[in-house]
Design a protein around this motif. Structure first.
Motif, PDB file in Angstrom:
ATOM      1  N   UNK A 183       0.839  -1.243  -0.118  1.00  0.00           N
ATOM      2  CA  UNK A 183      -0.053  -0.002   0.155  1.00  0.00           C
ATOM      3  C   UNK A 183       0.831   1.283  -0.131  1.00  0.00           C
ATOM      4  N   UNK A 184       1.843   1.303   0.816  1.00  0.00           N
ATOM      5  CA  UNK A 184       2.693   2.550   0.875  1.00  0.00           C
ATOM      6  C   UNK A 184       3.346   2.834  -0.681  1.00  0.00           C
ATOM      7  N   UNK A 185       3.910   1.629  -1.083  1.00  0.00           N
ATOM      8  CA  UNK A 185       4.359   1.786  -2.265  1.00  0.00           C
ATOM      9  C   UNK A 185       3.382   2.405  -3.538  1.00  0.00           C
ATOM     10  N   UNK A 186       1.989   1.888  -3.275  1.00  0.00           N
ATOM     11  CA  UNK A 186       1.136   2.297  -4.266  1.00  0.00           C
ATOM     12  C   UNK A 186       0.923   3.976  -4.012  1.00  0.00           C
ATOM     13  N   UNK A 187       0.944   4.414  -2.722  1.00  0.00           N
ATOM     14  CA  UNK A 187       0.667   5.744  -2.255  1.00  0.00           C
ATOM     15  C   UNK A 187       1.997   6.557  -2.875  1.00  0.00           C
ATOM     16  N   UNK A 188       3.262   5.991  -2.609  1.00  0.00           N
ATOM     17  CA  UNK A 188       4.442   6.835  -2.743  1.00  0.00           C
ATOM     18  C   UNK A 188       4.754   7.011  -4.309  1.00  0.00           C
ATOM     19  N   UNK A 189       4.027   6.253  -5.097  1.00  0.00           N
ATOM     20  CA  UNK A 189       4.141   6.296  -6.682  1.00  0.00           C
ATOM     21  C   UNK A 189       3.613   7.296  -7.138  1.00  0.00           C
ATOM     22  N   UNK A 190       4.357   8.325  -8.033  1.00  0.00           N
ATOM     23  CA  UNK A 190       3.635   9.514  -8.384  1.00  0.00           C
ATOM     24  C   UNK A 190       2.388   9.531  -9.022  1.00  0.00           C
ATOM     25  N   UNK A 191       1.620  10.559  -8.745  1.00  0.00           N
ATOM     26  CA  UNK A 191       0.278  10.430  -9.005  1.00  0.00           C
ATOM     27  C   UNK A 191      -0.021  11.351 -10.066  1.00  0.00           C
ATOM     28  N   UNK A 192      -1.251  11.732 -10.378  1.00  0.00           N
ATOM     29  CA  UNK A 192      -1.405  12.706 -11.595  1.00  0.00           C
ATOM     30  C   UNK A 192      -1.189  14.059 -10.914  1.00  0.00           C
ATOM     31  N   UNK A 193      -1.583  15.402 -11.559  1.00  0.00           N
ATOM     32  CA  UNK A 193      -1.419  16.747 -11.072  1.00  0.00           C
ATOM     33  C   UNK A 193      -0.227  16.994 -10.822  1.00  0.00           C
ATOM     34  N   UNK A 194      -0.163  18.468 -10.266  1.00  0.00           N
ATOM     35  CA  UNK A 194       1.336  18.832 -10.186  1.00  0.00           C
ATOM     36  C   UNK A 194       1.988  18.445  -8.710  1.00  0.00           C
ATOM     37  N   UNK A 195       2.775  18.413  -8.346  1.00  0.00           N
ATOM     38  CA  UNK A 195       3.623  17.898  -7.264  1.00  0.00           C
ATOM     39  C   UNK A 195       2.928  18.503  -6.082  1.00  0.00           C
ATOM     40  N   UNK A 196       2.677  19.708  -5.951  1.00  0.00           N
ATOM     41  CA  UNK A 196       2.117  20.060  -4.714  1.00  0.00           C
ATOM     42  C   UNK A 196       0.654  20.656  -4.825  1.00  0.00           C
ATOM     43  N   UNK A 197      -0.174  20.344  -4.080  1.00  0.00           N
ATOM     44  CA  UNK A 197      -1.582  20.998  -3.732  1.00  0.00           C
ATOM     45  C   UNK A 197      -2.350  20.226  -5.139  1.00  0.00           C
ATOM     46  N   UNK A 198      -3.333  21.004  -5.593  1.00  0.00           N
ATOM     47  CA  UNK A 198      -4.294  20.207  -6.443  1.00  0.00           C
ATOM     48  C   UNK A 198      -3.971  20.098  -8.025  1.00  0.00           C
TER      49      UNK A 198
END
Ligand SMILES: Nc1ncnc2c1ncn2[C@@H]1O[C@H](COP(=O)(O)OP(=O)(O)O)[C@@H](O)[C@H]1O
Ligand SMILES: [Mg+2]
Length: 548
Positions: free
Chosen positions: A511-526
Motif C-alpha cells: 500500500x505504501x508503495x502504491x501511495x508513494x508512486x507519483x500520481x497525477x496533477x502537479x507535485x504540490x497541492x491540487x
C-alpha cells in the motif's frame, strides 16, 4: 469468461421486503456468506443483490419431528434436496437493463418466479464498483474474490461521512485509507484532529508489533503536522511543521458550555459567563480569572451576578491553566500559515501530544474549526459574487474522532460541527466523523451523512443508528452484525453504487508503495484546475443555492 456458478432460484418476495430463494441441491449451504454479492438473471434485467440471510426449510414438518439419527447418513442424504433444503434471502440493490448502454439503475421491479441466481463474477464487480482510476479509490476486496471494490472520491467528499465500528475493529485504519485516497487523488484539503497521534507521523498496530506509516510520511510536502504539545512530538522524534497556540480571548461561552462535563460546571455557569462577556467582551476569561475576592464581590454587586456561581465559574476555569497551548493572546502567524496550507490544497494534522483528554481536544477542535469555517463561508460568498473559479475555496474535509462528543443530540445544535453537518456542501466544508457509538450522535446529523463505512457493531441501538434515513435496511442490519471483528466493513451510501461488504485493504508495504508512486496533477497541492465555463459555474451555484 468462465460459466458463472448458479446458487439457486427466486421463489417469493417483494420489492419492499426483498426476495427469498431456494438453494440448488448441489450448492453447499455453508458456502453462502451473509453480505455476499449475488446476481439474479431476470428476463429483461440483471439484478445486483446482497445476500442477507440463510435458512433451513423442509417440505413437511413430520420429517423434522423425526430426524434421521447419526447411524442413518444415507437417509439424511436422500432427504437433502428433496424434503429438506436451504433457502436464502437477497435484497436487490441495482439493476442493469438488457440494453447495457442504459446503465445501472435503482431497482424498481423484481425478477419473476424461478429466475436463476448466480455468484457474482469479477466482471459483475467491475461493472458495479469500477476499477481504480482518477477519482476512484480501492477500499478493499469483496469477501470471496480478489477484485477491487472502489469508492468514488468526488462523490465522497461532497457530503459529510462517517466511519463507525466498535473499539478495535479498524476505524482508524479505515479512516487512514480514506484520507490517503483523498490526498493521493488530490480531491480535497483535509484538516485532521488527531486525538491519539495516529495519523500524522508513524503510529503502531494495537499490539505495538508493527510500525504504521503516517500521512506526512506517505505524502511528504503535502501533509503538514501542527502540534499543541511540541515537547511530546520532539520526544517521539516525530516531525512537525509548527505549533499552535490558542488565545484565551478566542474562547467563547459556547465553547465553555460544551465542556460542561469536563469542567464540571453548574447549571448557572452559562448565565454567569454571559454576564462576564457583557462586561469584558472577548477578554472575559482572563478578566474573570484575574479578579480577587474583593473585585469579584464588587463585580457581582454591580452586574447583578450571583456571587457564588460566579466564583464557582472562576474556580472551574482554572482547569484551563494547565493547557500550555493557551496563552493570553494567540500568536497568529502559525495558525495563518496552517490555514494558507489548507487553502492551497494541502492537508493538516493537528497533534495533541499529552493533551489527549476531552477538555483540550474539544476546545481546540471547536475553536479552529469555527475559525476555518468562517473563512470558508467568506470565500464562498466572495466567489458567489465574483463567479470567478479562482475565488472558490477548495473542498475541505474535517476529520474528527470521538465525534459524538460534538454531535450528540444536546451539543449538535450548538457546535460548529453540527452546523457543518447540517448545511450540507454549501460552503465546501464537510466532516468525516469517526465514532464507536453512532447511537450517541444526533439523528438529524446521522441522516445527513452521505456515506457510512462501518466495521462490526454489536449494540442494536448502534446498528439502527447506521441506517438512519436509509430505506429498506432490514436485511442489511443482519449483514452488519455478522461482520468479522477486524478488517471487514460495510460501505453504504452516496459514494458507492450499492451497499457492499469488503475485506479492508491492507495498510502494508504494498500500500505504501502504491501511495508513494507519483500520481497525477502537479507535485504540490491540487491537480491543475480544469477550465470551467461561466455557465458551468452558474449551474454549480444554482445547484448549491437554489433560487427561491
Ligand atoms: N486495513 C488494515 N490493515 C492492517 N491492519 C489493520 C487494518 N485494519 C485493522 N487492522 C488491525 O486492527 C487493529 C485495530 O485497528 P484500529 O483502526 O486501531 O481500531 P479502532 O480505531 O476501531 O479502535 C490495528 O492495530 C491493526 O492491527
Ligand atoms: Mg481508533
Amino acid at each position: 469468461m468462465s460459466q458463472p456458478t448458479r446458487i439457486g432460484v427466486v421463489t417469493s418476495g417483494s420489492l419492499l421486503e426483498g426476495l427469498t430463494a431456494r438453494l440448488d441441491d448441489h450448492y453447499d449451504l455453508e458456502q453462502l456468506r451473509v453480505g455476499q454479492f449475488v446476481v439474479v438473471q431476470g428476463r429483461q434485467n440483471r439484478f445486483f443483490s446482497m445476500l442477507t440471510d440463510v435458512q433451513l426449510a423442509a417440505t413437511s414438518p413430520a420429517i423434522l419431528a423425526d430426524p434421521p439419527g447419526d447411524d442413518h447418513p444415507l437417509l439424511t442424504e436422500i432427504l437433502a434436496g428433496r424434503s429438506t433444503y436451504g433457502t436464502f434471502k437477497i435484497t436487490p440493490q441495482l439493476m442493469l437493463p438488457e440494453d447495457i448502454s442504459l446503465g445501472l439503475r435503482p431497482v424498481k421491479t423484481i425478477p419473476a418466479h424461478f429466475a436463476p441466481i448466480y455468484e457474482a463474477s469479477e466482471d459483475d464487480f467491475g461493472l458495479v464498483f469500477g476499477a481504480e482510476d482518477e477519482g476512484s479509490f480501492q477500499m478493499g476486496r469483496p469477501l470471496d474474490m480478489d477484485v477491487a471494490v472502489c469508492l468514488d472520491l468526488h462523490r465522497f467528499v461532497e457530503r459529510s461521512n462517517g466511519v463507525f465500528g466498535k473499539s478495535g475493529t479498524g476505524k482508524s485504519f479505515l479512516t487512514r485509507l480514506l484520507l490517503c485516497g483523498v490526498i493521493k487523488h488530490k480531491i480535497a484539503s483535509n484538516l485532521i484532529f488527531d486525538m491519539h497521534s495516529e495519523y500524522g507521523w508513524s503510529g503502531t498496530t494495537e499490539d505495538k508489533s508493527q510500525e504504521v506509516k503516517g500521512l506526512a510520511q506517505l505524502f511528504p510536502g503535502q501533509v503538514l503536522i501542527y502540534s499543541l504539545d511540541p515537547e511530546s512530538s520532539r520526544r517521539r522524534s516525530a516531525k512537525f511543521d509548527g505549533d499552535i497556540t490558542i488565545g484565551l480571548d478566542e474562547i467563547r461561552v459556547e465553547d465553555i458550555l460544551l465542556l460542561q462535563d469536563a469542567l464540571n460546571l453548574n447549571a448557572t455557569a452559562a448565565e454567569s459567563a454571559y454576564i462576564c462577556v457583557e462586561r469584558f467582551g472577548a477578554a472575559w476569561i482572563s478578566q474573570l480569572r484575574a479578579m480577587d475576592t474583593d473585585a469579584l464581590k464588587e463585580f457581582a454587586d454591580s452586574s447583578g451576578a450571583n456571587i457564588a456561581s460566579i466564583s464557582a465559574l472562576r474556580r472551574k476555569l482554572a482547569a484551563l491553566d494547565r493547557l500550555t497551548f493557551i496563552s493570553r493572546k494567540a500568536t497568529l502567524s502559525s495558525i495563518n500559515t496552517m490555514i494558507d496550507a489548507l487553502l492551497n490544497g494541502k492537508s493538516v494534522v493537528i497533534e495533541f501530544g499529552q493533551y489527549r483528554d476531552e477538555l483540550a481536544y474539544m476546545l481546540v477542535a471547536n475553536i479552529l474549526t469555527r475559525r476555518i469555517h468562517e473563512l470558508w463561508v467568506e470565500r464562498t460568498e466572495l466567489f458567489l459574487a465574483s463567479k470567478r473559479a479562482s475565488d472558490r475555496p477548495p473542498q475541505l474535509m474535517i476529520t474528527i474522532e470521538e465525534a459524538h462528543k460534538f454531535l450528540n443530540p444536546t451539543t449538535a445544535r450548538q457546535t460548529i460541527f453540527g452546523i457543518i453537518a447540517r448545511e450540507l456542501r454549501k460552503y465546501a466544508v464537510t466532516l468525516l466523523v469517526v465514532d464507536q457509538r453512532p447511537s450517541s450522535i444526533d439523528n438529524e446529523v446521522m441522516s445527513q451523512l452521505g456515506s457510512r463505512i462501518t466495521a462490526l457493531l454489536n449494540d442494536d441501538k448502534d446498528i439502527d443508528a447506521i441506517f438512519t434515513g436509509v430505506s429498506g435496511s432490514k436485511g442489511l442490519k443482519t449483514v452488519l452484525a455478522a461482520l468479522d471483528s477486524r478488517q471487514q466493513a460495510m460501505i453504504l451510501g452516496h459514494a458507492v453504487p450499492m451497499p457492499v461488504v469488503i475485506r479492508t485493504r491492507a495498510y502494508d508495504a504494498a500500500f505504501y508503495k502504491a501511495m508513494l508512486a507519483p500520481g497525477r496533477g502537479n507535485s504540490n497541492g491540487f491537480a491543475p484546475a480544469l477550465p470551467i465555463s461561466a455557465t458551468q459555474i452558474q449551474d454549480d451555484v444554482d445547484d448549491l443555492f437554489p433560487p427561491d
